[in-house]
Scaffold this motif. Structure first.
Motif, PDB file in Angstrom:
ATOM      1  N   LEU A  70       1.765  12.306  -4.399  1.00 56.09           N
ATOM      2  CA  LEU A  70       1.830  12.132  -2.936  1.00 56.09           C
ATOM      3  C   LEU A  70       0.505  12.521  -2.126  1.00 56.09           C
ATOM      4  CD1 LEU A  70       5.496  12.990  -1.567  1.00 56.09           C
ATOM      5  CD2 LEU A  70       3.951  10.787  -1.210  1.00 56.09           C
ATOM      6  N   THR A  71      -0.140  13.615  -2.598  1.00 56.22           N
ATOM      7  CA  THR A  71      -1.384  14.328  -2.128  1.00 56.22           C
ATOM      8  C   THR A  71      -2.384  13.041  -2.485  1.00 56.22           C
ATOM      9  OG1 THR A  71      -0.688  16.512  -2.197  1.00 56.22           O
ATOM     10  CG2 THR A  71      -3.033  16.040  -2.025  1.00 56.22           C
ATOM     11  N   ALA A  72      -2.280  12.703  -3.664  1.00 59.52           N
ATOM     12  CA  ALA A  72      -3.516  11.779  -4.067  1.00 59.52           C
ATOM     13  C   ALA A  72      -3.481  10.696  -3.365  1.00 59.52           C
ATOM     14  CB  ALA A  72      -3.313  11.670  -5.644  1.00 59.52           C
ATOM     15  N   VAL A  73      -2.403   9.823  -3.159  1.00 59.42           N
ATOM     16  CA  VAL A  73      -2.277   8.810  -2.286  1.00 59.42           C
ATOM     17  C   VAL A  73      -2.700   9.079  -0.968  1.00 59.42           C
ATOM     18  CG1 VAL A  73       0.199   8.724  -2.040  1.00 59.42           C
ATOM     19  CG2 VAL A  73      -0.908   6.341  -2.129  1.00 59.42           C
ATOM     20  N   MET A  74      -1.949   9.992  -0.466  1.00 60.60           N
ATOM     21  CA  MET A  74      -2.236  10.236   1.115  1.00 60.60           C
ATOM     22  C   MET A  74      -3.709  10.423   1.078  1.00 60.60           C
ATOM     23  SD  MET A  74       0.296   9.244   2.534  1.00 60.60           S
ATOM     24  CE  MET A  74      -0.322   9.351   4.138  1.00 60.60           C
ATOM     25  N   THR A  75      -4.472  11.200   0.308  1.00 62.95           N
ATOM     26  CA  THR A  75      -5.928  11.493   0.354  1.00 62.95           C
ATOM     27  C   THR A  75      -6.543  10.128   0.333  1.00 62.95           C
ATOM     28  OG1 THR A  75      -5.777  13.649  -0.951  1.00 62.95           O
ATOM     29  CG2 THR A  75      -7.631  12.683  -0.596  1.00 62.95           C
ATOM     30  N   LEU A  76      -6.226   9.390  -0.310  1.00 63.63           N
ATOM     31  CA  LEU A  76      -6.882   8.049  -0.532  1.00 63.63           C
ATOM     32  C   LEU A  76      -6.565   7.152   0.776  1.00 63.63           C
ATOM     33  CD1 LEU A  76      -7.947   5.409  -2.171  1.00 63.63           C
ATOM     34  CD2 LEU A  76      -5.626   4.697  -2.591  1.00 63.63           C
ATOM     35  N   VAL A  77      -5.533   7.459   1.195  1.00 66.78           N
ATOM     36  CA  VAL A  77      -5.119   6.430   2.568  1.00 66.78           C
ATOM     37  C   VAL A  77      -5.970   7.164   3.798  1.00 66.78           C
ATOM     38  CG1 VAL A  77      -3.169   6.065   4.206  1.00 66.78           C
ATOM     39  CG2 VAL A  77      -2.830   5.533   1.658  1.00 66.78           C
ATOM     40  N   GLU A  78      -5.891   8.389   3.994  1.00 65.84           N
ATOM     41  CA  GLU A  78      -6.644   8.896   5.081  1.00 65.84           C
ATOM     42  C   GLU A  78      -8.263   8.947   4.873  1.00 65.84           C
ATOM     43  OE1 GLU A  78      -5.361   9.669   7.648  1.00 65.84           O
ATOM     44  OE2 GLU A  78      -3.449  10.332   7.420  1.00 65.84           O
ATOM     45  N   GLY A  79      -8.498   8.971   3.617  1.00 65.01           N
ATOM     46  CA  GLY A  79      -9.907   8.944   3.551  1.00 65.01           C
ATOM     47  C   GLY A  79     -10.651   7.577   3.448  1.00 65.01           C
ATOM     48  N   HIS A  80      -9.795   6.659   3.302  1.00 63.70           N
ATOM     49  CA  HIS A  80     -10.150   5.182   3.362  1.00 63.70           C
ATOM     50  C   HIS A  80     -10.288   4.961   4.894  1.00 63.70           C
ATOM     51  CE1 HIS A  80      -9.022   0.610   2.994  1.00 63.70           C
ATOM     52  NE2 HIS A  80     -10.408   0.871   2.583  1.00 63.70           N
ATOM     53  N   GLY A  81      -9.507   5.347   5.671  1.00 62.95           N
ATOM     54  CA  GLY A  81      -9.307   5.227   7.091  1.00 62.95           C
ATOM     55  C   GLY A  81     -10.619   5.808   7.783  1.00 62.95           C
ATOM     56  N   ASP A  82     -11.076   6.911   7.225  1.00 65.92           N
ATOM     57  CA  ASP A  82     -12.334   7.686   7.803  1.00 65.92           C
ATOM     58  C   ASP A  82     -13.416   7.069   7.513  1.00 65.92           C
ATOM     59  OD1 ASP A  82     -11.185   9.680   9.449  1.00 65.92           O
ATOM     60  OD2 ASP A  82     -12.402  11.423   8.284  1.00 65.92           O
ATOM     61  N   TYR A  83     -13.439   6.319   6.167  1.00 61.96           N
ATOM     62  CA  TYR A  83     -14.592   5.697   5.633  1.00 61.96           C
ATOM     63  C   TYR A  83     -14.829   4.399   6.554  1.00 61.96           C
ATOM     64  CZ  TYR A  83     -17.183   2.468   2.666  1.00 61.96           C
ATOM     65  OH  TYR A  83     -18.254   1.550   2.389  1.00 61.96           O
ATOM     66  N   VAL A  84     -13.655   3.688   6.669  1.00 58.92           N
ATOM     67  CA  VAL A  84     -13.789   2.548   7.341  1.00 58.92           C
ATOM     68  C   VAL A  84     -14.237   2.819   8.998  1.00 58.92           C
ATOM     69  CG1 VAL A  84     -12.295   0.512   8.221  1.00 58.92           C
ATOM     70  CG2 VAL A  84     -12.065   1.288   5.867  1.00 58.92           C
ATOM     71  N   MET A  85     -13.871   3.762   9.533  1.00 50.94           N
ATOM     72  CA  MET A  85     -14.038   4.002  10.889  1.00 50.94           C
ATOM     73  C   MET A  85     -15.749   4.117  11.075  1.00 50.94           C
ATOM     74  SD  MET A  85     -12.206   7.716  11.578  1.00 50.94           S
ATOM     75  CE  MET A  85     -12.319   7.606  13.336  1.00 50.94           C
ATOM     76  N   ASP A  86     -16.122   4.837  10.049  1.00 52.92           N
ATOM     77  CA  ASP A  86     -17.610   5.196  10.332  1.00 52.92           C
ATOM     78  C   ASP A  86     -18.399   4.083   9.798  1.00 52.92           C
ATOM     79  OD1 ASP A  86     -17.166   7.690  11.444  1.00 52.92           O
ATOM     80  OD2 ASP A  86     -17.114   8.797   9.494  1.00 52.92           O
ATOM     81  N   ALA A  87     -17.968   3.421   8.654  1.00 55.17           N
ATOM     82  CA  ALA A  87     -18.579   2.113   8.382  1.00 55.17           C
ATOM     83  C   ALA A  87     -18.631   1.191   9.252  1.00 55.17           C
ATOM     84  CB  ALA A  87     -18.069   1.599   6.965  1.00 55.17           C
ATOM     85  N   VAL A  88     -17.698   0.951   9.561  1.00 63.60           N
ATOM     86  CA  VAL A  88     -17.803  -0.174  10.859  1.00 63.60           C
ATOM     87  C   VAL A  88     -18.481   0.368  12.014  1.00 63.60           C
ATOM     88  CG1 VAL A  88     -16.071  -1.883  12.306  1.00 63.60           C
ATOM     89  CG2 VAL A  88     -15.603  -1.314   9.778  1.00 63.60           C
ATOM     90  N   GLY A  89     -18.215   1.492  12.506  1.00 60.10           N
ATOM     91  CA  GLY A  89     -18.458   2.233  13.834  1.00 60.10           C
ATOM     92  C   GLY A  89     -19.955   1.718  14.359  1.00 60.10           C
ATOM     93  N   PRO A  90     -20.894   1.868  13.168  1.00 56.82           N
ATOM     94  CA  PRO A  90     -22.264   1.542  13.952  1.00 56.82           C
ATOM     95  C   PRO A  90     -22.580   0.267  14.634  1.00 56.82           C
ATOM     96  CG  PRO A  90     -22.318   2.606  11.813  1.00 56.82           C
ATOM     97  CD  PRO A  90     -21.058   2.331  11.992  1.00 56.82           C
ATOM     98  N   SER A  91     -21.908  -0.743  13.930  1.00 59.23           N
ATOM     99  CA  SER A  91     -21.966  -2.271  14.541  1.00 59.23           C
ATOM    100  C   SER A  91     -21.183  -2.607  15.624  1.00 59.23           C
ATOM    101  CB  SER A  91     -21.727  -3.195  13.326  1.00 59.23           C
ATOM    102  OG  SER A  91     -20.232  -3.033  13.141  1.00 59.23           O
ATOM    103  N   VAL A  92     -20.392  -1.783  16.066  1.00 57.37           N
ATOM    104  CA  VAL A  92     -19.349  -1.950  17.413  1.00 57.37           C
ATOM    105  C   VAL A  92     -19.199  -0.849  18.141  1.00 57.37           C
ATOM    106  CG1 VAL A  92     -18.042  -3.832  15.999  1.00 57.37           C
ATOM    107  CG2 VAL A  92     -17.204  -1.615  16.079  1.00 57.37           C
TER     108      VAL A  92
END
Length: 358
Positions: free
Chosen positions: A245-267
């Motif tokens: 569970l920790t592995a999948v939630m780390t993936l899910v949460e980390g993906h959310g953080d990665y996306v917000m920062d990757a998309v962020g600069p353009s919008v």
């Protein structure tokens, strides 16, 4: 049989939760309207960037206050804990009614107190587990944004309100995209949580022993130790399940953080300022606040954001977005906790080729 007095949990939580920031009626209305609009905008950005698409129609975000967040989470807890409640009620030696009645009220107060603490801190969440809809027409999950907490955070950090609200929506909408675009993921997490609950050893002696351990942990954390209550109350069988569970939630949460920062600069023009101040805010708080966060395992969640984001960033950098999206193929392609720390190992196992140089 009721293991937790849910009505008491709601009443306790809503009574103890601190009031939100002072806003006029017009400011509140404007914040709610803008959050709903930005959540729809963010979903488009997220789907385009992640290349994860779903057949379900976009749904507006549900914007709540702090008591509303407490009530929503109690609904989710009831769904998650139902297998454990049924097991206890159908056991060969169910506890006497008086023990159940007293215990459920004590637990209800405890759950309410924890929710009151969290309700003033959570900015938003994707609610995976909702009461079943008899008509079958309602969505299986729900994106919830806690308006008072978002307003409080943007004021406390002195950041641009529009930019901050969109930035938060990018993270939370990523979770909606994950679970609507990867249909098997919700059931996988639900089954793991059910297995975790049913793997608990419920005999009285074990419960007393773990409660003693919990008391020792509280004392240790107050003195500055690193323990948390989640580690103490697990059985050996549960530790293995929690690892998955920790592995999948780390993936899910980390993906959310990665996306917000990757998309962020353009919008989000001020994303760099927001990220710097938000990271500082995550690490702040009074000593009591930090102690409670550590006890509840919230510090572990903060670690998940960083480790999961680093995993996603590394894999996307070496295998591209399409290569990374192989992670959503099945439960077998999810990373283990070891692979979260060693993304190249996941690339070799799942993509079947050595990791490319960065």
């Amino acid at each position: 049989m009721q293991v937790i007095d849910w009505d008491l949990a709601v009443s306790t939580g809503t009574r103890l939760v601190r009031p939100g920031p002072q806003v006029s009626r017009e400011e509140a209305r404007q914040a709610v309207t803008e959050l709903r609009t930005l959540s729809r905008e963010a979903e488009g950005h997220v789907r385009e960037f992640t290349r994860i698409h779903a057949d379900t129609a976009p749904q507006p975000a549900t914007v709540v206050d702090r008591p509303g967040w407490i009530r929503a989470n109690v609904e989710g807890f009831r769904v998650v804990l139902e297998p454990l409640t049924q097991r206890i009620g159908s056991g060969a030696n169910p506890p006497p009614p008086i023990v159940t009645a007293v215990g459920s009220r004590i637990t209800g107060v405890e759950v309410g107190a924890v929710l009151a603490f969290l309700a003033s801190r959570v900015l938003g969440q994707y609610e995976l587990f909702l009461p079943p809809d008899p008509s079958g027409r309602e969505p299986a999950g729900r994106l919830t944004l806690v308006a008072p907490n978002i307003v409080h955070a943007e004021r406390e950090m002195n950041v641009d309100p529009h930019d901050f609200r969109l930035w938060v929506c990018l993270h939370e909408e990523t979770h909606r995209v994950q679970f609507t675009g990867v249909p098997w993921l919700r059931e996988y997490i639900r089954s793991q949580m059910t297995e975790f609950l049913l793997a608990s050893d419920l005999d009285l002696g074990t419960i007393i022993e773990r409660l003693r351990g919990a008391a020792d942990t509280v004392a240790d954390v107050v003195r500055g130790g690193e323990g948390n209550l989640i580690d103490v109350i697990q059985s050996p069988a549960q530790k293995e399940i929690l690892d998955r569970l920790t592995a999948v939630m780390t993936l899910v949460e980390g993906h959310g953080d990665y996306v917000m920062d990757a998309v962020g600069p353009s919008v989000v023009p001020s994303v760099a300022d927001i990220r710097a101040k938000f990271a500082q805010r995550r690490e702040g708080g009074s000593k009591l606040d930090r102690t409670i966060r550590r006890l509840l395992g919230i510090e572990l969640k903060m670690k998940q954001y960083a480790e999961g984001s680093a995993f996603v960033r590394t894999v996307v950098g070496k295998a591209g977005m399409d290569g990374f999206n192989r992670v959503w193929t099945s439960a077998e392609t999810l990373p283990t906790t070891g692979e979260i720390s060693d993304p190249d190992a996941w690339i070799r196992r799942v993509i079947g080729a050595p990791a490319l140089p960065a």
